[in-house]
Design a protein around this motif. Structure first.
Motif, PDB file in Angstrom:
ATOM      1  N   UNK A 166       0.840  -1.189   0.000  1.00 46.32           N
ATOM      2  CA  UNK A 166       0.000   0.000   0.000  1.00 46.32           C
ATOM      3  C   UNK A 166       0.884   1.250   0.000  1.00 46.32           C
ATOM      4  N   UNK A 167       1.964   1.148   0.798  1.00 43.96           N
ATOM      5  CA  UNK A 167       2.900   2.271   0.897  1.00 43.96           C
ATOM      6  C   UNK A 167       3.540   2.554  -0.466  1.00 43.96           C
ATOM      7  N   UNK A 190       1.005   4.151  -2.836  1.00 47.86           N
ATOM      8  CA  UNK A 190       0.758   5.564  -2.523  1.00 47.86           C
ATOM      9  C   UNK A 190       1.956   6.431  -2.913  1.00 47.86           C
ATOM     10  N   UNK A 191       3.151   5.907  -2.643  1.00 51.45           N
ATOM     11  CA  UNK A 191       4.360   6.678  -2.970  1.00 51.45           C
ATOM     12  C   UNK A 191       4.527   6.816  -4.480  1.00 51.45           C
ATOM     13  N   UNK A 231       2.086   9.407  -5.652  1.00 47.18           N
ATOM     14  CA  UNK A 231       2.591  10.728  -5.261  1.00 47.18           C
ATOM     15  C   UNK A 231       3.723  11.158  -6.178  1.00 47.18           C
ATOM     16  N   UNK A 257       2.448  12.396  -9.460  1.00 47.10           N
ATOM     17  CA  UNK A 257       1.916  13.761  -9.325  1.00 47.10           C
ATOM     18  C   UNK A 257       3.047  14.769  -9.272  1.00 47.10           C
ATOM     19  N   UNK A 268      12.276  12.353   5.362  1.00 44.98           N
ATOM     20  CA  UNK A 268      11.764  11.029   5.037  1.00 44.98           C
ATOM     21  C   UNK A 268      12.408   9.967   5.929  1.00 44.98           C
ATOM     22  N   UNK A 269      13.663  10.212   6.263  1.00 43.11           N
ATOM     23  CA  UNK A 269      14.380   9.235   7.084  1.00 43.11           C
ATOM     24  C   UNK A 269      13.938   9.250   8.526  1.00 43.11           C
ATOM     25  N   UNK A 303      10.990   8.991   9.299  1.00 43.40           N
ATOM     26  CA  UNK A 303       9.818   8.115   9.367  1.00 43.40           C
ATOM     27  C   UNK A 303      10.298   6.661   9.344  1.00 43.40           C
ATOM     28  N   UNK A 304       9.460   5.742   9.816  1.00 45.89           N
ATOM     29  CA  UNK A 304       9.911   4.339   9.831  1.00 45.89           C
ATOM     30  C   UNK A 304       9.895   3.681   8.455  1.00 45.89           C
ATOM     31  N   UNK A 305       9.449   4.407   7.411  1.00 45.55           N
ATOM     32  CA  UNK A 305       9.363   3.807   6.082  1.00 45.55           C
ATOM     33  C   UNK A 305      10.749   3.430   5.578  1.00 45.55           C
ATOM     34  N   UNK A 314      10.825   4.292  -1.257  1.00 52.73           N
ATOM     35  CA  UNK A 314      10.731   5.606  -1.894  1.00 52.73           C
ATOM     36  C   UNK A 314      11.468   5.596  -3.230  1.00 52.73           C
ATOM     37  N   UNK A 350      13.603   1.809  14.336  1.00 57.61           N
ATOM     38  CA  UNK A 350      12.347   1.865  13.576  1.00 57.61           C
ATOM     39  C   UNK A 350      11.148   2.003  14.504  1.00 57.61           C
ATOM     40  N   UNK A 374       3.578   6.527   5.024  1.00 55.14           N
ATOM     41  CA  UNK A 374       4.945   6.195   5.443  1.00 55.14           C
ATOM     42  C   UNK A 374       4.940   5.522   6.814  1.00 55.14           C
ATOM     43  N   UNK A 375       3.867   5.776   7.596  1.00 56.21           N
ATOM     44  CA  UNK A 375       3.710   5.124   8.908  1.00 56.21           C
ATOM     45  C   UNK A 375       2.683   4.002   8.821  1.00 56.21           C
TER      46      UNK A 375
END
Lengths: 367, 252
Positions: free
Chosen positions: A2-3, A6-7, A10, A13, A209-210, A212-214, A219, B73, B104-105
């Motif tokens: 899903x991530x 969505x990325x 984005x 866009x 971005x870093x 975040x836990x993604x 990315x 994380x 992202x979360x």
């Protein structure tokens, strides 16, 4: 998953709302195709005559030197297979073959010395002009041989055997469009990635971005996927314009064509990430991208055939990634080449992709 | 009070340069904790080590019981971060950015609710380039709220803002605190620390020089016999400025 989805959306866009990026990566190639298409449309150029001299004696040399004096001919010579191939791919208008034992000195008048003239049936109008000129020369030669005989009854000792062959009916635009497509793939990968990422680096968006836990790889994958998608759209538009406006031919399998588009895009995306990962900002990225892409633009046979280059340059430039890509795309579109003819290009691109990915991973810095 | 952050003997070295030199402190749950100090004192480095953005040379940090070194994380999931340089991805609207940060979360966010909270509802479909300085800072706080964090880190949130925008941001920070979140912020402005922070750590040369409530720090200074050369009036020039130009934001 899903991530990633969505990325990727984005990232699409982000790209399409960047008007200048869209302009440079899409409209410039279109513009080049239109400009060259219109320029190449006018057929006032010289006739290209290919010569395969199997006789290689004084007689054949004599005629060749006469042909070279004719202004409206461009003469080149080579082995039979290559010359016929060039005729088929539209690089020659007529190919003349002097068979072994060709002679201007009559040994046996009952068997004339034949010059074979192959021409492109589809372009017979252009070829016809050339054949007329050639026929004239042959007549003059015959008159020279039998100078003591009156004009009306000169035996046809030397004759021109005309052989129309079926070719792919290619024109300049068929050479140009695959090259321009390869160029646009290179620019999309190199420029758009290098500039987008250095901007994100400079503004701190990548650092954010870093926090975040993604996974950062998600990315990068999303950015790559969106650009692969954009490449496809771009190529479809360029092919569409070529076919609609300039009678571009597509003899090969379109899916196979797109397979090479993807492979090429992978090479140049990896190259873009390597430049973006290494550069601190766009002031550093700009000269590096130009240093990489400008020489390739002129040395990879995008705008003019590499056969015009001196041998040493031809050898050096044959291993450039853009050369592999432009050649593969051209072979597929112009001659309907399949994988068996394109192993070299495939392996060349694959090696470049691996090299660039390794460099990108090694030099990538997030800040 | 329960501690939500525990920092012990934290050190950061860059080659032979020691940016942070064995500092220890703890942050209580629900407080606004300030880290003050001149440029280069090590404030941002400290913050970024807690946030998991920089490797720790030695020492330990725990956030809500999680070890930052080992559970980076996990820590990132429960913290909200505003960096000193507020970089946003270009060409996306505020709403789209908030949704993207949610993913992202792996969280579904309600972008309008968060924008409401930072008073940017009317900018929901605008891109970040159209925002004023104060709005950018508020949006950067909005992004930090995307994952409904337990602790928020704000690195110089009001630097470069005009007095109205700064006061507006103070109100926002206080509102976030009222919702039960712990906030750690760095600042150059002493009146900001006095207004917002329950406790402050004053850093210099990579070390914490003092750590206490603003009141206690001032009292301690006075007890040493300090007195200002000029007698402080009941108001200062900023009060005059606000009185003349009003509290209202000028940016919208």
């Amino acid at each position: 998953m899903e991530q990633l989805r969505a990325l990727t959306i984005a990232s699409f866009k982000m790209y399409f709302r960047n008007k200048s990026a869209v302009f440079f990566s899409l409209f410039i190639p279109i513009l080049i195709i239109i400009i060259f298409g219109v320029l190449l449309g006018g057929n006032g150029s010289k006739l290209s005559i290919g010569i395969n001299d199997q006789a290689n004696n004084q007689s054949s040399q004599n005629i060749i030197s006469q042909l070279k004096k004719i202004d409206s001919f461009t003469i080149s010579s080579g082995v039979y297979d290559n010359e016929i191939k060039s005729l088929k791919s539209g690089d020659r208008d007529i190919v003349l073959v002097f068979p072994k034992g060709f002679s201007l000195t009559p040994v046996d008048t009952s068997s004339p010395s034949k010059i074979q003239a192959y021409y492109d049936q589809a372009k017979s109008q252009t070829a016809q002009v050339g054949l007329l000129v050639l026929d004239n020369i042959v007549q003059t030669i015959n008159q020279g041989i039998y100078s003591n005989i009156s004009k009306q009854s000169v035996p046809q000792y030397v004759s021109l055997e005309q052989k129309g062959i079926e070719t792919n009916n290619l024109s300049g635009i068929d050479f140009l469009v695959p090259g321009i497509i390869a160029m646009s793939i290179m620019q999309l990968g190199l420029f758009s990635v290098a500039f987008a990422f250095t901007t994100m680096k400079k503004t701190g968006a990548l650092k954010r971005l870093q926090a975040t836990p993604a996974k950062p790889s998600n990315f990068i994958i999303a950015q790559s996927l969106s650009r692969l998608g954009i490449s496809m759209i771009q190529v479809l538009i360029l092919i569409g314009i070529g076919i609609a406006l300039f009678k571009l031919h597509m003899y090969g399998n379109i899916i196979f064509f797109f397979f090479f588009i993807l492979l090429g895009a992978a090479v140049f995306l990896a190259m873009g990430f390597a430049v973006a990962g290494y550069s601190k900002d766009e002031n550093q990225a700009a000269p590096i991208t130009n240093f990489i892409q400008l020489p390739m633009l002129f040395l990879s046979g995008v705008f003019f055939p590499r056969t015009l280059m001196p041998d040493f340059l031809k050898n050096v430039t044959s291993i450039l990634p853009l050369t592999y890509l432009a050649d593969a795309l051209r072979q597929i579109a112009n001659n309907g080449a399949g994988i068996s003819q394109l192993w070299g290009d495939f392996i060349g691109l694959l090696i470049w992709a691996i090299i660039c990915m390794i460099i990108a991973v090694k030099v990538f810095k997030w800040e | 009070m329960e501690n939500i952050i525990e920092v012990k003997n934290l050190t950061k070295k860059y080659g032979s340069f020691t940016a942070v030199n064995g500092i220890s402190f703890s942050v209580e749950k629900g407080e606004v904790f300030g880290i003050l100090g001149p440029n280069g004192a090590g404030k941002t480095t400290t913050l970024e080590m807690i946030e998991g953005l920089r490797d720790i040379t030695s020492g330990t940090i725990s956030v809500d019981g999680l070890n930052v070194k080992k559970q980076r994380e996990e820590v990132k999931k429960i913290i909200g971060v505003q960096l000193q340089t507020t970089g946003f991805f270009e060409n996306l609207t505020l709403k789209e950015l908030l949704v993207m940060y949610g993913t992202l979360y792996n969280m579904k966010v309600d972008p309008m609710a968060i924008l409401e909270e930072v008073e940017l509802s009317e900018k929901a479909n605008a891109q970040t380039v159209t925002l004023s300085g104060g709005q950018k800072q508020r949006f950067s706080i909005a992004l930090a709220l995307a994952n409904d964090p337990k602790v928020m880190f704000l690195d110089e949130p009001t630097t470069g803002l005009d007095p109205q925008a700064r006061r507006h941001l103070w109100t926002l920070i206080q509102q976030i605190q009222e919702k039960g979140k712990t906030i750690v912020l760095t600042t150059h402005y002493m009146e900001e620390a006095e207004e917002l922070c329950q406790r402050v750590a004053i850093m210099d040369h990579g070390e914490i020089v003092q750590l206490d409530t603003p009141d206690n720090l001032i009292d301690a200074l006075l007890q040493k016999g300090f007195s200002k050369k000029r007698v402080e009036k009941q108001a200062n020039l900023e009060d005059v400025f606000i009185d003349l130009t009003g509290h209202d934001l000028r940016e919208e």
